[in-house]
Design an enzyme around this catalytic site. Structure first.
Site, PDB file in Angstrom:
ATOM      1  N   GLY A  19       0.829  -1.203   0.000  1.00 16.97           N
ATOM      2  CA  GLY A  19       0.000   0.000   0.000  1.00 16.97           C
ATOM      3  C   GLY A  19       0.857   1.245   0.000  1.00 16.97           C
ATOM      4  N   GLY A  20       1.964   1.184  -0.728  1.00 13.46           N
ATOM      5  CA  GLY A  20       2.951   2.267  -0.654  1.00 13.46           C
ATOM      6  C   GLY A  20       2.726   3.429  -1.604  1.00 13.46           C
ATOM      7  CG  ASP A  65      -5.854  -7.290  -4.078  1.00 15.59           C
ATOM      8  OD1 ASP A  65      -5.455  -7.393  -2.902  1.00 15.59           O
ATOM      9  OD2 ASP A  65      -7.054  -7.215  -4.389  1.00 15.59           O
ATOM     10  CB  VAL A  66      -1.146  -7.328  -0.377  1.00 12.67           C
ATOM     11  CG1 VAL A  66       0.113  -6.632  -0.773  1.00 12.67           C
ATOM     12  CG2 VAL A  66      -2.143  -6.408   0.292  1.00 12.67           C
ATOM     13  CG  ASN A  86       0.692   1.160   4.831  1.00 16.87           C
ATOM     14  OD1 ASN A  86       0.429   1.812   5.844  1.00 16.87           O
ATOM     15  ND2 ASN A  86       0.249   1.497   3.626  1.00 16.87           N
ATOM     16  CE1 TYR A 154      -9.360  -1.415  10.131  1.00 21.50           C
ATOM     17  CE2 TYR A 154     -10.159  -0.495  12.210  1.00 21.50           C
ATOM     18  CZ  TYR A 154      -9.255  -0.492  11.162  1.00 21.50           C
ATOM     19  OH  TYR A 154      -8.243   0.437  11.148  1.00 21.50           O
ATOM     20  CE  LYS A 158      -5.641  -2.117  10.616  1.00 22.42           C
ATOM     21  NZ  LYS A 158      -4.387  -2.035   9.841  1.00 22.42           N
TER      22      LYS A 158
HETATM   23  N1  LIG Z   1      -5.055   7.188   8.585  1.00 24.58           N
HETATM   24  C1  LIG Z   1      -5.233   6.888   9.867  1.00 24.58           C
HETATM   25  O1  LIG Z   1      -5.510   7.765  10.735  1.00 24.58           O
HETATM   26  C2  LIG Z   1      -5.131   5.464  10.337  1.00 24.58           C
HETATM   27  C3  LIG Z   1      -5.676   5.155  11.588  1.00 24.58           C
HETATM   28  C4  LIG Z   1      -5.569   3.857  12.046  1.00 24.58           C
HETATM   29  C5  LIG Z   1      -4.928   2.886  11.291  1.00 24.58           C
HETATM   30  N2  LIG Z   1      -4.421   3.210  10.070  1.00 24.58           N
HETATM   31  C6  LIG Z   1      -3.768   2.128   9.332  1.00 24.58           C
HETATM   32  O2  LIG Z   1      -2.644   2.590   8.604  1.00 24.58           O
HETATM   33  C7  LIG Z   1      -2.534   1.888   7.354  1.00 24.58           C
HETATM   34  C8  LIG Z   1      -2.491   2.880   6.203  1.00 24.58           C
HETATM   35  O3  LIG Z   1      -3.649   3.670   6.281  1.00 24.58           O
HETATM   36  P1  LIG Z   1      -3.966   4.875   5.277  1.00 24.58           P
HETATM   37  O4  LIG Z   1      -4.933   5.747   6.001  1.00 24.58           O
HETATM   38  O5  LIG Z   1      -2.710   5.452   4.724  1.00 24.58           O
HETATM   39  O6  LIG Z   1      -4.741   4.069   4.128  1.00 24.58           O
HETATM   40  P2  LIG Z   1      -5.206   4.543   2.643  1.00 24.58           P
HETATM   41  O7  LIG Z   1      -6.439   3.753   2.364  1.00 24.58           O
HETATM   42  O8  LIG Z   1      -5.298   6.031   2.577  1.00 24.58           O
HETATM   43  O9  LIG Z   1      -4.018   4.043   1.711  1.00 24.58           O
HETATM   44  C9  LIG Z   1      -3.833   2.664   1.539  1.00 24.58           C
HETATM   45  C10 LIG Z   1      -2.982   2.346   0.331  1.00 24.58           C
HETATM   46  O10 LIG Z   1      -3.032   0.915   0.169  1.00 24.58           O
HETATM   47  C11 LIG Z   1      -3.461   0.583  -1.143  1.00 24.58           C
HETATM   48  N3  LIG Z   1      -4.211  -0.676  -1.046  1.00 24.58           N
HETATM   49  C12 LIG Z   1      -5.423  -0.876  -0.492  1.00 24.58           C
HETATM   50  N4  LIG Z   1      -5.780  -2.168  -0.564  1.00 24.58           N
HETATM   51  C13 LIG Z   1      -4.753  -2.798  -1.176  1.00 24.58           C
HETATM   52  C14 LIG Z   1      -4.511  -4.151  -1.542  1.00 24.58           C
HETATM   53  N5  LIG Z   1      -5.421  -5.108  -1.272  1.00 24.58           N
HETATM   54  N6  LIG Z   1      -3.345  -4.475  -2.146  1.00 24.58           N
HETATM   55  C15 LIG Z   1      -2.408  -3.510  -2.428  1.00 24.58           C
HETATM   56  N7  LIG Z   1      -2.602  -2.214  -2.116  1.00 24.58           N
HETATM   57  C16 LIG Z   1      -3.753  -1.855  -1.497  1.00 24.58           C
HETATM   58  C17 LIG Z   1      -4.297   1.767  -1.584  1.00 24.58           C
HETATM   59  O11 LIG Z   1      -4.365   1.853  -3.013  1.00 24.58           O
HETATM   60  C18 LIG Z   1      -3.521   2.931  -0.970  1.00 24.58           C
HETATM   61  O12 LIG Z   1      -2.436   3.304  -1.801  1.00 24.58           O
HETATM   62  C19 LIG Z   1      -3.723   0.926   7.311  1.00 24.58           C
HETATM   63  O13 LIG Z   1      -3.331  -0.346   7.780  1.00 24.58           O
HETATM   64  C20 LIG Z   1      -4.713   1.546   8.278  1.00 24.58           C
HETATM   65  O14 LIG Z   1      -5.590   0.597   8.859  1.00 24.58           O
HETATM   66  C21 LIG Z   1      -4.521   4.473   9.558  1.00 24.58           C
END
Ligand SMILES: NC(=O)c1ccc[n+]([C@@H]2O[C@H](COP(=O)([O-])OP(=O)(O)OC[C@H]3O[C@@H](n4cnc5c(N)ncnc54)[C@H](O)[C@@H]3O)[C@@H](O)[C@H]2O)c1
Length: 268
Positions: A19-20, A65-66, A86, A154, A158
């Site tokens: 998800g980078g 897709d992971v 991630n 969810y 987690k």
């Molecule tokens: N943003 C927050 O405040 C927050 C809070 C709690 C936890 N998190 C955790 O941090 C991590 C990143 O969150 P974020 O907010 O940056 O997420 P986001 O959804 O904004 O970005 C996720 C990225 O992963 C990619 N992605 C999604 N599903 C995928 C798959 N199956 N295979 C490959 N790529 C995939 C998306 O295209 C995107 O580039 C997640 O695990 C999320 O649960 C974030």
């Protein structure tokens, strides 16, 4: 090995970031590359992945897709020293557990836990064999540490990632491989777009919602990820860094505008 470090912290290291291409993952990709890691980002968003790889030297994009079962083995070929699991997602809007469809559990589990196990399982034997140590970083959430109504399944998955982090850390420490988690909250990303979610007239309330205010930015998570990826954290494993502006520590406490505190915040 010295603990006095200067200059690039990840030179000669290869990192996989799932998800980078966007949000927190993109910030981690950029910062690791700035510290001279070779970064392999894996993302379903082909356009964003390609754009980032074009823009940042040292970054390779894998569009995949992971949650696909064969992807983990493909990733193992990159011989990573650092793995950032991630990808994670709420998947749907809040819905009470009693009303939710049992058929959705597996999908939520795949996006939040299944690939973490599979990708780690595929990458780990090579990491051990190469004998260069390593760092595995799992993105959990504040909700692995407190409950969240409407997202029971969810948060269950987690929390499992949190415990995977601890138990695996014990097993692989002897190989110089460290396993840690980052638990974000309140970070502005495409998944949690606070710019859209919080009305203009409410934005002055951020200092009441978290001790450090907010929202946080993806770069605020990338810094702790760099710490966990690098030798700066060489004696740290099995633990979680909370990157949440203090919301986990605050629990149910909220600051009032006059500086006093309440845990009954109907009118804070
Ligand atoms: N943003 C927050 O405040 C927050 C809070 C709690 C936890 N998190 C955790 O941090 C991590 C990143 O969150 P974020 O907010 O940056 O997420 P986001 O959804 O904004 O970005 C996720 C990225 O992963 C990619 N992605 C999604 N599903 C995928 C798959 N199956 N295979 C490959 N790529 C995939 C998306 O295209 C995107 O580039 C997640 O695990 C999320 O649960 C974030």
């Amino acid at each position: 090995m010295t603990t006095e470090m200067s200059g690039p912290l990840l030179a000669g290291r290869t990192a996989i970031v799932t998800g980078g291409a966007n949000g927190i993952g993109a910030a981690i990709t950029r910062l690791f590359a700035a510290h001279e890691a070779k970064v392999v980002l894996v993302d379903v968003d082909a356009a964003a992945a390609a754009a980032l790889a074009r823009e940042v030297p040292g970054v390779t994009a894998v569009v995949a897709d992971v949650t696909d079962r064969d992807v983990a083995l493909r990733l193992a070929e990159h011989q990573a020293d650092i793995l950032v699991n991630n990808v994670g997602d709420f998947v749907r809007p809040p819905l009470n557990f009693a009303d939710a469809d049992a058929g959705e559990w597996q999908g939520i589990g795949e996006v939040n836990l299944g690939h973490v196990l599979r990708v780690t399982h595929a990458v780990l034997p090579g990491m051990i064999e190469r004998g260069r140590g390593g760092s595995i970083i799992n993105l959990t959430t504040v909700e692995a540490h407190r409950g969240i109504p409407g997202h029971v399944v969810y948060s269950t998955y987690k929390a499992a990632v949190r415990h995977f982090t601890r138990s695996l850390g014990l097993e692989v420490g002897r190989h110089g491989i460290r396993v840690n988690a980052i638990a974000p909250d309140l970070v502005e990303t495409p998944q949690v777009p606070y710019e859209r979610l919080v009305a203009e007239e409410d934005r002055h309330r951020w200092p009441q919602w978290a001790p450090l205010g907010g929202p946080g930015q993806p770069a605020d998570v990338a810094g702790p990820a760099l710490f966990l990826a690098s030798e700066l954290s060489r004696f740290v494993t099995g633990t979680t860094v909370h990157v949440d502006g203090g919301s986990h520590a605050a629990g149910g406490w909220f600051a009032r505008p006059d500086g006093s505190w309440t845990n009954r915040p109907l009118n804070p």
